[in-house]
Design a protein around this motif. Structure first.
Motif, PDB file in Angstrom:
ATOM      1  N   ALA A   1       0.838  -1.214   0.000  1.00 49.25           N
ATOM      2  CA  ALA A   1       0.000   0.000   0.000  1.00 49.25           C
ATOM      3  C   ALA A   1       0.863   1.250   0.000  1.00 49.25           C
ATOM      4  CB  ALA A   1      -0.931  -0.014   1.206  1.00 49.25           C
ATOM      5  N   ALA A   2       1.990   1.159   0.653  1.00 46.26           N
ATOM      6  CA  ALA A   2       2.862   2.330   0.775  1.00 46.26           C
ATOM      7  C   ALA A   2       3.378   2.815  -0.577  1.00 46.26           C
ATOM      8  CB  ALA A   2       4.028   2.000   1.707  1.00 46.26           C
ATOM      9  N   VAL A   3       3.513   1.914  -1.535  1.00 46.60           N
ATOM     10  CA  VAL A   3       4.067   2.329  -2.829  1.00 46.60           C
ATOM     11  C   VAL A   3       2.998   2.614  -3.877  1.00 46.60           C
ATOM     12  CG1 VAL A   3       6.160   0.993  -2.392  1.00 46.60           C
ATOM     13  CG2 VAL A   3       4.292  -0.022  -3.740  1.00 46.60           C
ATOM     14  N   LEU A   4       1.735   2.344  -3.549  1.00 46.41           N
ATOM     15  CA  LEU A   4       0.682   2.493  -4.559  1.00 46.41           C
ATOM     16  C   LEU A   4       0.295   3.948  -4.744  1.00 46.41           C
ATOM     17  CD1 LEU A   4      -1.637  -0.515  -3.632  1.00 46.41           C
ATOM     18  CD2 LEU A   4      -0.063  -0.331  -5.578  1.00 46.41           C
ATOM     19  N   PRO A   5       0.014   4.349  -6.002  1.00 47.83           N
ATOM     20  CA  PRO A   5      -0.468   5.715  -6.229  1.00 47.83           C
ATOM     21  C   PRO A   5      -1.882   5.891  -5.648  1.00 47.83           C
ATOM     22  CG  PRO A   5      -0.545   4.440  -8.261  1.00 47.83           C
ATOM     23  CD  PRO A   5       0.087   3.559  -7.225  1.00 47.83           C
ATOM     24  N   LYS A   6      -2.320   7.118  -5.602  1.00 52.72           N
ATOM     25  CA  LYS A   6      -3.637   7.445  -5.077  1.00 52.72           C
ATOM     26  C   LYS A   6      -4.716   6.723  -5.919  1.00 52.72           C
ATOM     27  CE  LYS A   6      -6.200  11.596  -3.782  1.00 52.72           C
ATOM     28  NZ  LYS A   6      -7.250  11.644  -4.792  1.00 52.72           N
ATOM     29  N   GLY A   7      -5.757   6.309  -5.273  1.00 51.70           N
ATOM     30  CA  GLY A   7      -6.862   5.670  -5.996  1.00 51.70           C
ATOM     31  C   GLY A   7      -6.669   4.180  -6.176  1.00 51.70           C
ATOM     32  N   ILE A   8      -5.539   3.647  -5.728  1.00 53.71           N
ATOM     33  CA  ILE A   8      -5.331   2.207  -5.844  1.00 53.71           C
ATOM     34  C   ILE A   8      -5.088   1.655  -4.452  1.00 53.71           C
ATOM     35  CG2 ILE A   8      -3.813   0.411  -6.771  1.00 53.71           C
ATOM     36  CD1 ILE A   8      -3.524   2.123  -9.259  1.00 53.71           C
ATOM     37  N   GLU A   9      -5.718   0.524  -4.158  1.00 52.90           N
ATOM     38  CA  GLU A   9      -5.635   0.000  -2.800  1.00 52.90           C
ATOM     39  C   GLU A   9      -5.069  -1.407  -2.794  1.00 52.90           C
ATOM     40  OE1 GLU A   9      -9.604  -0.312  -1.243  1.00 52.90           O
ATOM     41  OE2 GLU A   9     -10.253  -1.651  -2.843  1.00 52.90           O
ATOM     42  N   ALA A  10      -4.580  -1.804  -1.615  1.00 50.91           N
ATOM     43  CA  ALA A  10      -4.132  -3.177  -1.419  1.00 50.91           C
ATOM     44  C   ALA A  10      -4.940  -3.735  -0.262  1.00 50.91           C
ATOM     45  CB  ALA A  10      -2.651  -3.210  -1.090  1.00 50.91           C
ATOM     46  N   ILE A  11      -5.536  -4.909  -0.446  1.00 49.75           N
ATOM     47  CA  ILE A  11      -6.248  -5.522   0.665  1.00 49.75           C
ATOM     48  C   ILE A  11      -5.811  -6.970   0.779  1.00 49.75           C
ATOM     49  CG2 ILE A  11      -8.277  -4.011   0.558  1.00 49.75           C
ATOM     50  CD1 ILE A  11      -9.728  -6.228  -0.904  1.00 49.75           C
ATOM     51  N   THR A  12      -5.960  -7.524   1.960  1.00 47.69           N
ATOM     52  CA  THR A  12      -5.574  -8.922   2.107  1.00 47.69           C
ATOM     53  C   THR A  12      -6.577  -9.780   1.367  1.00 47.69           C
ATOM     54  OG1 THR A  12      -6.879  -9.295   4.095  1.00 47.69           O
ATOM     55  CG2 THR A  12      -4.620  -8.486   4.392  1.00 47.69           C
ATOM     56  N   ALA A  13      -6.151 -10.951   0.933  1.00 57.54           N
ATOM     57  CA  ALA A  13      -7.014 -11.851   0.180  1.00 57.54           C
ATOM     58  C   ALA A  13      -8.219 -12.266   1.021  1.00 57.54           C
ATOM     59  CB  ALA A  13      -6.232 -13.083  -0.257  1.00 57.54           C
ATOM     60  N   THR A  14      -7.994 -12.401   2.337  1.00 58.52           N
ATOM     61  CA  THR A  14      -9.108 -12.789   3.202  1.00 58.52           C
ATOM     62  C   THR A  14     -10.187 -11.718   3.210  1.00 58.52           C
ATOM     63  OG1 THR A  14      -7.350 -13.685   4.564  1.00 58.52           O
ATOM     64  CG2 THR A  14      -9.572 -13.801   5.443  1.00 58.52           C
ATOM     65  N   ASP A  15      -9.753 -10.455   3.342  1.00 61.99           N
ATOM     66  CA  ASP A  15     -10.735  -9.371   3.318  1.00 61.99           C
ATOM     67  C   ASP A  15     -11.463  -9.333   1.980  1.00 61.99           C
ATOM     68  OD1 ASP A  15     -10.020  -8.680   5.817  1.00 61.99           O
ATOM     69  OD2 ASP A  15      -8.788  -6.932   5.257  1.00 61.99           O
TER      70      ASP A  15
END
Ligand SMILES: Nc1ncnc2c1ncn2[C@@H]1O[C@H](COP(=O)(O)OP(=O)(O)OP(=O)(O)O)[C@@H](O)[C@H]1O
Ligand SMILES: [Mg+2]
Lengths: 255, 843
Positions: free
Chosen positions: B236-250
Motif C-alpha cells: 500500500a505504501a508504494v501504490l499511487p492514489k486511488g489504488i488500494e491493497a487488501i488482504t485476500a481474506t478481506d
C-alpha cells in the motif's frame, strides 16, 4: 337390477312367511372374548302380522333384528326375506333390498336433521330416485296425523312426532316387512301409545308386516304375537297377548 | 389435566396427523428457507476463500461504493498494468500476477447459440497458468497466444466441447474464434457457481476484453515468513492514489458479503411465502380445534361439573395446541432440512455447480421455526379454548350432546370491524406512505375479516353454488344441505382456501394489469420499429448498433446502457443514451428543458423525481460512479415517461467516461423512410448473424417478450402460492373427516334405509366441492379487490391499467372445485365404509 328378477332366480323353499331365519347363530369376537349372541334360532314372521320380540337385556333381540334386516351377517344359518336368501347377496344387492323391500324404525337417530319431515318420509323413495306415490304418501301422512308438521325439521318436532315420522318413512315404500327396535324406548306412555296404535293400524288396515323389539309388556300387547328370547335362544311365544300374561312369562325368563 | 390432554390428543391420531401436517408445511418452508440460504452463504464464503487461498494480497483500484447485487457488480477503474513492476519491487513480494476480466460469452458450436448468461454471468479472464492460482487445469494445456482459450469443465461437459475444438466467443468488442487448449475447474468445482468461464493468456485477455495496457487486479504472493497484513501495508505504501491493497481474506469476505446481501433479499421473498403458508395453517388449526371442542362439549362439561375451573379448561386446550405446535414444529424443521437439501440438488441439476459445503443448520433456524409453529397453533387455538371454557356444566346433561346453536348476529359488527381494520391498514400501506409490511398485514387482517363475515353468506351462497348439484339427485341435495348446516365451519374451511386463491387471483390480476400497462407504455412512448436485446442479462457489445447504422434500410439507431450509481445518498439507476437519436425512437414527454440540451455534463431527470429533490433547470446533480467517484452534472431538462429510461439520463459520452462496462442493454431502431418494417427487420437480422447473443424483435414480438417476462415472474409466485392452496386442501380433508365422524349416526341411517356406498360418496364429494367453490369464489373476489387496490396505488408508477384476466380466474375457480372434490375423496370413502350398525347404535 330389478329385485323381482332376483326373487325368481334364487332357489329356496316357497313359503308364505314375509321373512324367516333358519339355524341362525351369531358370534361376536373370537377366542376368549367371543360372545355368542344368537345360538341357533329358527323362526318365521308371517305376512300381515304384528310380531313383538321380547327378552331380557342382552338376550340377542337387537342382534336378531339386525341380522334379519340385512344390517349384519349371521355367523351361521340362513335368512330369507320372501324367497331371497340374504346371506348370498352382495353388499350392493343387500342395500337395494333394504331400500326397496324393508322398512326401519330405530330407537334414536331415525331422521336426517337437514331434511324436513316430508323429505324424511320420502327418503327411501328419493334415494331410489322413485317418484313418490302421492296417494299412498297422503294416506300415510294422514294416518300419523302430522300433515301440519310436514315442513318442519326434526329439531322442531317432539320425540313422539319424530318417531311417527320415522314410522311413516318405514311404511311409505310399502315394504314387505318393517323392523322396529324399541321404537317407543325414548317416548312417554302417551306418545308411545299413539305410535303403537299407528303401527297396529298399518297391520290391520293395509296388511303391513311388522316385527318390533320392545322391553315394554304394554307395547308388546299391541302385537298379534310375542316371541320370547333368552340367552340367544327362543324361549317361548304367545299369540293374542295381554300385558299381564307377557309380564308373567318374562318373570319366568329372568328367574 | 395433563393426562386428559394427552389422552385426547392420542385418541385422534389421523386427525392429529392431518392437523399437524397443515403446520408442518409452513414450518418446513421457514426452516428450509433458512437452511438453504445459510448453506448457500457458507458455500460462497468457502468458495471465495478457496479462490484466493494462494494469494495473500490483492491490489485494485478503489471503488467509490459497492454496488452489490447489480448486474455490473464491480465497476472499478482498471489500473495501468505497469503497476505490476511497482509491486514486484516491494520487499517481501514473491510474485505479482496481473489479472483482467470481463464479459466473454461462449457460443455453442453445435447450435450457434450463446451459452448461459441468464443468471450467473459469462466471464472472460486472464490466466497465467500458474499452479498457485485459483483456476486449476483439468486437462490439456494453458492457453497461449491470440487464438487459444481454456474453458470451464462444466460448460465443456454440458455442451460436448473438447480439446482442439474451435469455439466462437462474444465480447463487448468484436467476437473471435479460438481453439480450446485446456479444460479448467476451481478446485473440486467444475464451474464458479454456474458462471461460464473462458480464460486467455494475459495479453490476449487484455486485447479481447478491451483492456490493453490495463489490469483489473494484481494478485500478490508473499515471500515465506511475511504475513498478509505486513505485505499489504508494504504494498500500500508504494501504490499511487486511488489504488488500494487488501488482504485476500478481506477480499474474499467482501465478495461473499455482496452475494450474501443478494441472498438476503431472496430469503425475505421466500419467507413471505412461508408466512402465507403458516397463516393458512392457522385457519386450519382454528377450525379443527373448534370442531374438536364442540365434539367434546359433553366431556368438557363433565370436567367442569366435577370441579375443573374455566381457566383449567382453557389451559388444557391451549396445552393441547402447544403440544401439537411443538410436534409440528419439530417435524417441520426436519422436513425443512430435507427440502433445502433437495433444492440444492435441484440447483446442481440446473448446472449451478457449488462446492459441497455441509448443510448449515444454525440454532437460529431451529428456534425460529419451532417458535413459528408454536405461535401459530397457540394463537389459532385461543378462540376455541375460550369457547371450551365457556361450556356450562349443565351441558353434560344434555341428551344430544350438541351445544345450543349460537347466533351468527354477533359476527356482523366483529366481521365489519376486522375487515375495515384490514382494508384500512392495507390502504395505509399502499398510499399512506406505509411500508410493505402494512400491505401484508392489512391483507392478512382483511382475509380474517372476510372469513368472519362469510359465515353470514354461507347459507345462500351454498344454495346458489350447489344449485347444479341437483343433477346428482338426493346425494347432491344432502351434500348441499350439509355444507349449509354449520356456516362457521364451512366459512373457516373455505376461508383457508380463500387465502391461497385470493393471492393467486391477485397475482393473476396484477400480472394482467402490468401486461396491459406495458402495452400502453409501448404504444405511448416507443416510436421504434425494431428492438435489439440480449439473450443474457448482461447486454451485448456496442458493435451491433454500429453494424445497424451501416444499413440503408435502417434510419435511426439509438443505444441504451445502464449502471448503478449513487445519487443524493441513495442507489439509483443511470441510463446512458444517444442524444442525437433518442427522440426518434422514444417519446419521453419532456416537461422542461429539451432533449437537445443533453450533451457534455448535462443530465435529464424524471419530473417527479426532480421535484422530490427540489431540483430545477440549471441546478447541479451529483452522481457518484463506482469507477470515477462523484461527478457533477447540470439539470438540462425534466421528462414525464420513466418506463424506458428510468429516472436519470446522461449522454453516452458521459456514460463512457464514467462507467467501465460498455454493454448495450437495448438498441432501438426505426426503418428508413420508404422501407417497410418487415424489410428493415430482414436486413437487420441478416446483418446481425454474427451476433448470436443479440435478438431482433419487431413491435409485436417485443410486446410478446415483455408479456412473457411478466408471466414468468407471475408463474413463479403462483407456484409458491400453491403450497398454501395445498395446505387448505388438507383443511378440507380434516374438516370433512371431523364432520363425518359427527354425522356418523345419520350416515348409518341413510345406509340402513338403502343409500348405496356410491351415493354416500357422492354426498360427501358434493359438500367438499361446494366448500372449495365457496372458498375459490370468495378468494377471487378478495383477489380482485386487492388487485384493484394495488393497481390504483401504482397507477403513477407504471401500472396505469387495471385488467381482470377472466378466463384465467375462471380456470382457477374450476380447478379449485376439482381439487376440492379430490380432497373430499378420502373422507368420502371413509363415510361410505362406516359400519352401519356402529353408526345407528344408541349409546
Ligand atoms: N358389536 C358387538 N360386539 C360384541 N358383542 C356384542 C355386540 N353387539 C352385541 N353384543 C353382545 O351380544 C349380546 C346380545 O346383544 P343384543 O344387543 O342383541 O341384546 P338385546 O337383547 O338387544 O339387549 P337390550 O335389550 O339391552 O338392547 C350381548 O351380550 C351383547 O353384549
Ligand atoms: Mg337391543
Amino acid at each position: 337390477m330389478d329385485t323381482s328378477t332376483t326373487t325368481t332366480d334364487l332357489p329356496g323353499p316357497p313359503s308364505t312367511a314375509a321373512a324367516r331365519a333358519e339355524g341362525l347363530r351369531k358370534v361376536y369376537g373370537s377366542g376368549d372374548a367371543a360372545v355368542e349372541a344368537l345360538r341357533g334360532i329358527t323362526i318365521a314372521f308371517e305376512r300381515e302380522q304384528f310380531t313383538a320380540i321380547m327378552g331380557p337385556s342382552g338376550s340377542g333381540k337387537s342382534t336378531l333384528l339386525h341380522v334379519m334386516a340385512g344390517l349384519d351377517t349371521p355367523t351361521e344359518g340362513r335368512v330369507y326375506v320372501g324367497d331371497v336368501d340374504l346371506t348370498t347377496l352382495s353388499e350392493r344387492k343387500l342395500t337395494q333390498l333394504r331400500r326397496d323391500r324393508l322398512g326401519f324404525v330405530f330407537q334414536a337417530f331415525n331422521l336426517v336433521p337437514t331434511l324436513t319431515a316430508a323429505e324424511n318420509i320420502t327418503l327411501p323413495l328419493d334415494i331410489a330416485g322413485r317418484k313418490d306415490e302421492r296417494g299412498w304418501f297422503d294416506v300415510v301422512v294422514d294416518t300419523i296425523g302430522l300433515r301440519d308438521r310436514l315442513r318442519h325439521r326434526p329439531s322442531e318436532l317432539s320425540g313422539g312426532q319424530q318417531q311417527r315420522v320415522a314410522a311413516a318413512r318405514a311404511l311409505v315404500t310399502r315394504p314387505e316387512i318393517v323392523f322396529a327396535d324399541e321404537p317407543t324406548g325414548n317416548l312417554d306412555s302417551r306418545s308411545g301409545a299413539e305410535l303403537l296404535s299407528f303401527l297396529r293400524q298399518a297391520v290391520r288396515e293395509v296388511g303391513q308386516t311388522i316385527v318390533m323389539v320392545t322391553h315394554d309388556p304394554v307395547a308388546a300387547s299391541y302385537a298379534d304375537r310375542v316371541v320370547f328370547l333368552a340367552d340367544g335362544k327362543i324361549a317361548g311365544e304367545m299369540t293374542e297377548p295381554t300385558a299381564e300374561r307377557i309380564l308373567d312369562h318374562m318373570k319366568t325368563l329372568e328367574a | 389435566m395433563w393426562r386428559a390432554t394427552f389422552k385426547s390428543l392420542l385418541a385422534r391420531k389421523v386427525r392429529l396427523l392431518l392437523t399437524t401436517l397443515s403446520v408442518v408445511l409452513g414450518v418446513g418452508f421457514v426452516a428450509g428457507t433458512f437452511v438453504l440460504t445459510d448453506t448457500m452463504n457458507a458455500t460462497f464464503d468457502q468458495l471465495f476463500h478457496n479462490l484466493t487461498k494462494n494469494t495473500d494480497v490483492i491490489v485494485q483500484s478503489r471503488s467509490a461504493f459497492d454496488s452489490a447485487g447489480s448486474n455490473n457488480a464491480d465497476q472499478r477503474e482498471p489500473m495501468p498494468d505497469s503497476i505490476v513492476h511497482t509491486i514486484e519491487s516491494v520487499n517481501g513480494v514473491a510474485k505479482a500476477i496481473p489479472q483482467v476480466n470481463g464479459f466473454a460469452q461462449i457460443v455453442d458450436p453445435a447450435t450457434g447459440k450463446p451459452i448461459g448468461g441468464m443468471g450467473p454471468p459469462a466471464i472472460g479472464a486472464s490466466w497465467s497458468g500458474d499452479p498457485s492460482e485459483a483456476i486449476t487445469l483439468r486437462s490439456g494445456a494453458a492457453p497461449h497466444g491470440p487464438d487459444e482459450t481454456a474453458i470451464d469443465a462444466a460448460t465443456a461437459r454440458k455442451y460436448g466441447i473438447g480439446l482442439g475444438d474451435r469455439v466462437k466467443i462474444l465480447f463487448e468488442g468484436p467476437s473471435h474464434l479460438f481453439t480450446v487448449t485446456g479444460i479448467v475447474g476451481f478446485g473440486q468445482a467444475d464451474n464458479l457457481a454456474g458462471a461460464t468461464l473462458a480464460v486467455f493468456d494475459f495479453p490476449t485477455a487484455q486485447r479481447v476484453l478491451d483492456k490493453v495496457g490495463l489490469a483489473d487486479a494484481v494478485d500478490v504472493q508473499a515471500d515465506p515468513g511475511i504475513s498478509a497484513t505486513t505485505l499489504r501495508d508494504r504494498v500500500a505504501a508504494v501504490l499511487p492514489k486511488g489504488i488500494e491493497a487488501i488482504t485476500a481474506t478481506d477480499f474474499a469476505d467482501q465478495q461473499a458479503g455482496q452475494i450474501q446481501s443478494a441472498l438476503g433479499f431472496f430469503r425475505t421473498a421466500l419467507l413471505v411465502f412461508a408466512v402465507v403458508a403458516l397463516f393458512v395453517g392457522g385457519f386450519i388449526i382454528l377450525n379443527t380445534f373448534t370442531i374438536i371442542v364442540t365434539q367434546r362439549t359433553r366431556e368438557l362439561a363433565l370436567l367442569r361439573a366435577i370441579g375443573a375451573s374455566r381457566g383449567q379448561v382453557t389451559r388444557s386446550v391451549l396445552l393441547e395446541a402447544a403440544t401439537l405446535g411443538m410436534v409440528a414444529g419439530a417435524i417441520g424443521v426436519v422436513a425443512g432440512i430435507g427440502i433445502a437439501v433437495g433444492l440444492q440438488a435441484l440447483l446442481g441439476a440446473f448446472g449451478i455447480d457449488l462446492p459441497s459445503t455441509s448443510t448449515q443448520i444454525l440454532p437460529r433456524t431451529v428456534i425460529v421455526s419451532l417458535a413459528a409453529g408454536l405461535l401459530v397453533t397457540v394463537i389459532a387455538s385461543v378462540v376455541p379454548a375460550r369457547r371450551a371454557s365457556a361450556v356450562a356444566p349443565v351441558e353434560a346433561l344434555r341428551a344430544d350432546g350438541a351445544p345450543a346453536a349460537r347466533s351468527l348476529r354477533r359476527r356482523v359488527p366483529a366481521g365489519i370491524a376486522v375487515t375495515a381494520a384490514g382494508v384500512g391498514t392495507l390502504a395505509y400501506g399502499l398510499v399512506g406512505g406505509g411500508a410493505l409490511l402494512f400491505v401484508g398485514l392489512g391483507a392478512a387482517v382483511t382475509f380474517v375479516g372476510v372469513a368472519i363475515l362469510s359465515a353470514l353468506i354461507v347459507r345462500p351462497a351454498a344454495t346458489a353454488v350447489g344449485w347444479p348439484l341437483r343433477a346428482l339427485g338426493l346425494p347432491g341435495r344432502l351434500g348441499r344441505e350439509n355444507s349449509r348446516r354449520n356456516p362457521r365451519r364451512t366459512a373457516s374451511t373455505s376461508g383457508a382456501l380463500m387465502v391461497g386463491l385470493g393471492l393467486m387471483a391477485f397475482v393473476a390480476i396484477f400480472g394482467a394489469s402490468v401486461r396491459s400497462s406495458v402495452d400502453h407504455v409501448i404504444a405511448d412512448t416507443v416510436r421504434a420499429d425494431l428492438f435489439l436485446s440480449s439473450s443474457s442479462f448482461e447486454g451485448f457489445g456496442p458493435d451491433a448498433a454500429q453494424v445497424l447504422r451501416t444499413l440503408p434500410q435502417i434510419d435511426a439507431v439509438s443505444e441504451f446502457r445502464v449502471v448503478q450509481a449513487r445519487i443524493a445518498g441513495g442507489n439509483a439507476t443511470v441510463t446512458g443514451v444517444d442524444p442525437s437519436s433518442i427522440g426518434r425512437v422514444a417519446n419521453l414527454e419532456m416537461r422542461s428543458g429539451s432533449l437537445g440540451a443533453l450533451r457534455g455534463d448535462a443530465v435529464l431527470v424524471q419530473a417527479d423525481t426532480a421535484a422530490e429533490h427540489g431540483w430545477s433547470l440549471g441546478d447541479p446533480v451529483r452522481i457518484e460512479f463506482a469507477r470515477t467517484g462523484t461527478q457533477t452534472f447540470t439539470l438540462a431538462g425534466t421528462y414525464e415517461r420513466d418506463e424506458i429510461v428510468g429516472q436519470y439520463v446522461i449522454p453516452m459520452s458521459a456514460f463512457e467516461a464514467n462507467v467501465t462496462t460498455q454493454l448495450d442493454q437495448a438498441v432501438l431502431a426505426t426503418a428508413a423512410p420508404g422501407t417497410s418494417v418487415a424489410e428493415a427487420e430482414r436486413a437487420a437480422r441478416s446483418a446481425l448473424t454474427d451476433f448470436p447473443n443479440v435478438q431482433v424483435r419487431n413491435q409485436a414480438e417485443f410486446r410478446a417478450q415483455q408479456a412473457k417476462q411478466v408471466d414468468a415472474a407471475m408463474s413463479l409466485i403462483t407456484a409458491l402460492l400453491l403450497l398454501a392452496v395445498l395446505i387448505s386442501l388438507f383443511g378440507i380433508v380434516n374438516t370433512l373427516g371431523l364432520s363425518i365422524h359427527e354425522r356418523r349416526h345419520e350416515i348409518g341411517l341413510l345406509r340402513a334405509v338403502g343409500m348405496s356406498r356410491a351415493q354416500v360418496r357422492r354426498m360427501v364429494l358434493a359438500e367438499s366441492a361446494i366448500v372449495a367453490l365457496l372458498g375459490a369464489l370468495l378468494g377471487t373476489a378478495v383477489g380482485i379487490f386487492f388487485g384493484w387496490a394495488v393497481q390504483r396505488s401504482l397507477a403513477d408508477h407504471g401500472v396505469s391499467q387495471f385488467a381482470i384476466p377472466g378466463g384465467q380466474l375462471a380456470l382457477y375457480v374450476a380447478l379449485a372445485a376439482v381439487a376440492g372434490v379430490l380432497a373430499g375423496f378420502v373422507p368420502a370413502v371413509r363415510a361410505s365404509r362406516l359400519r352401519i350398525l356402529d353408526a345407528i347404535a344408541y349409546e
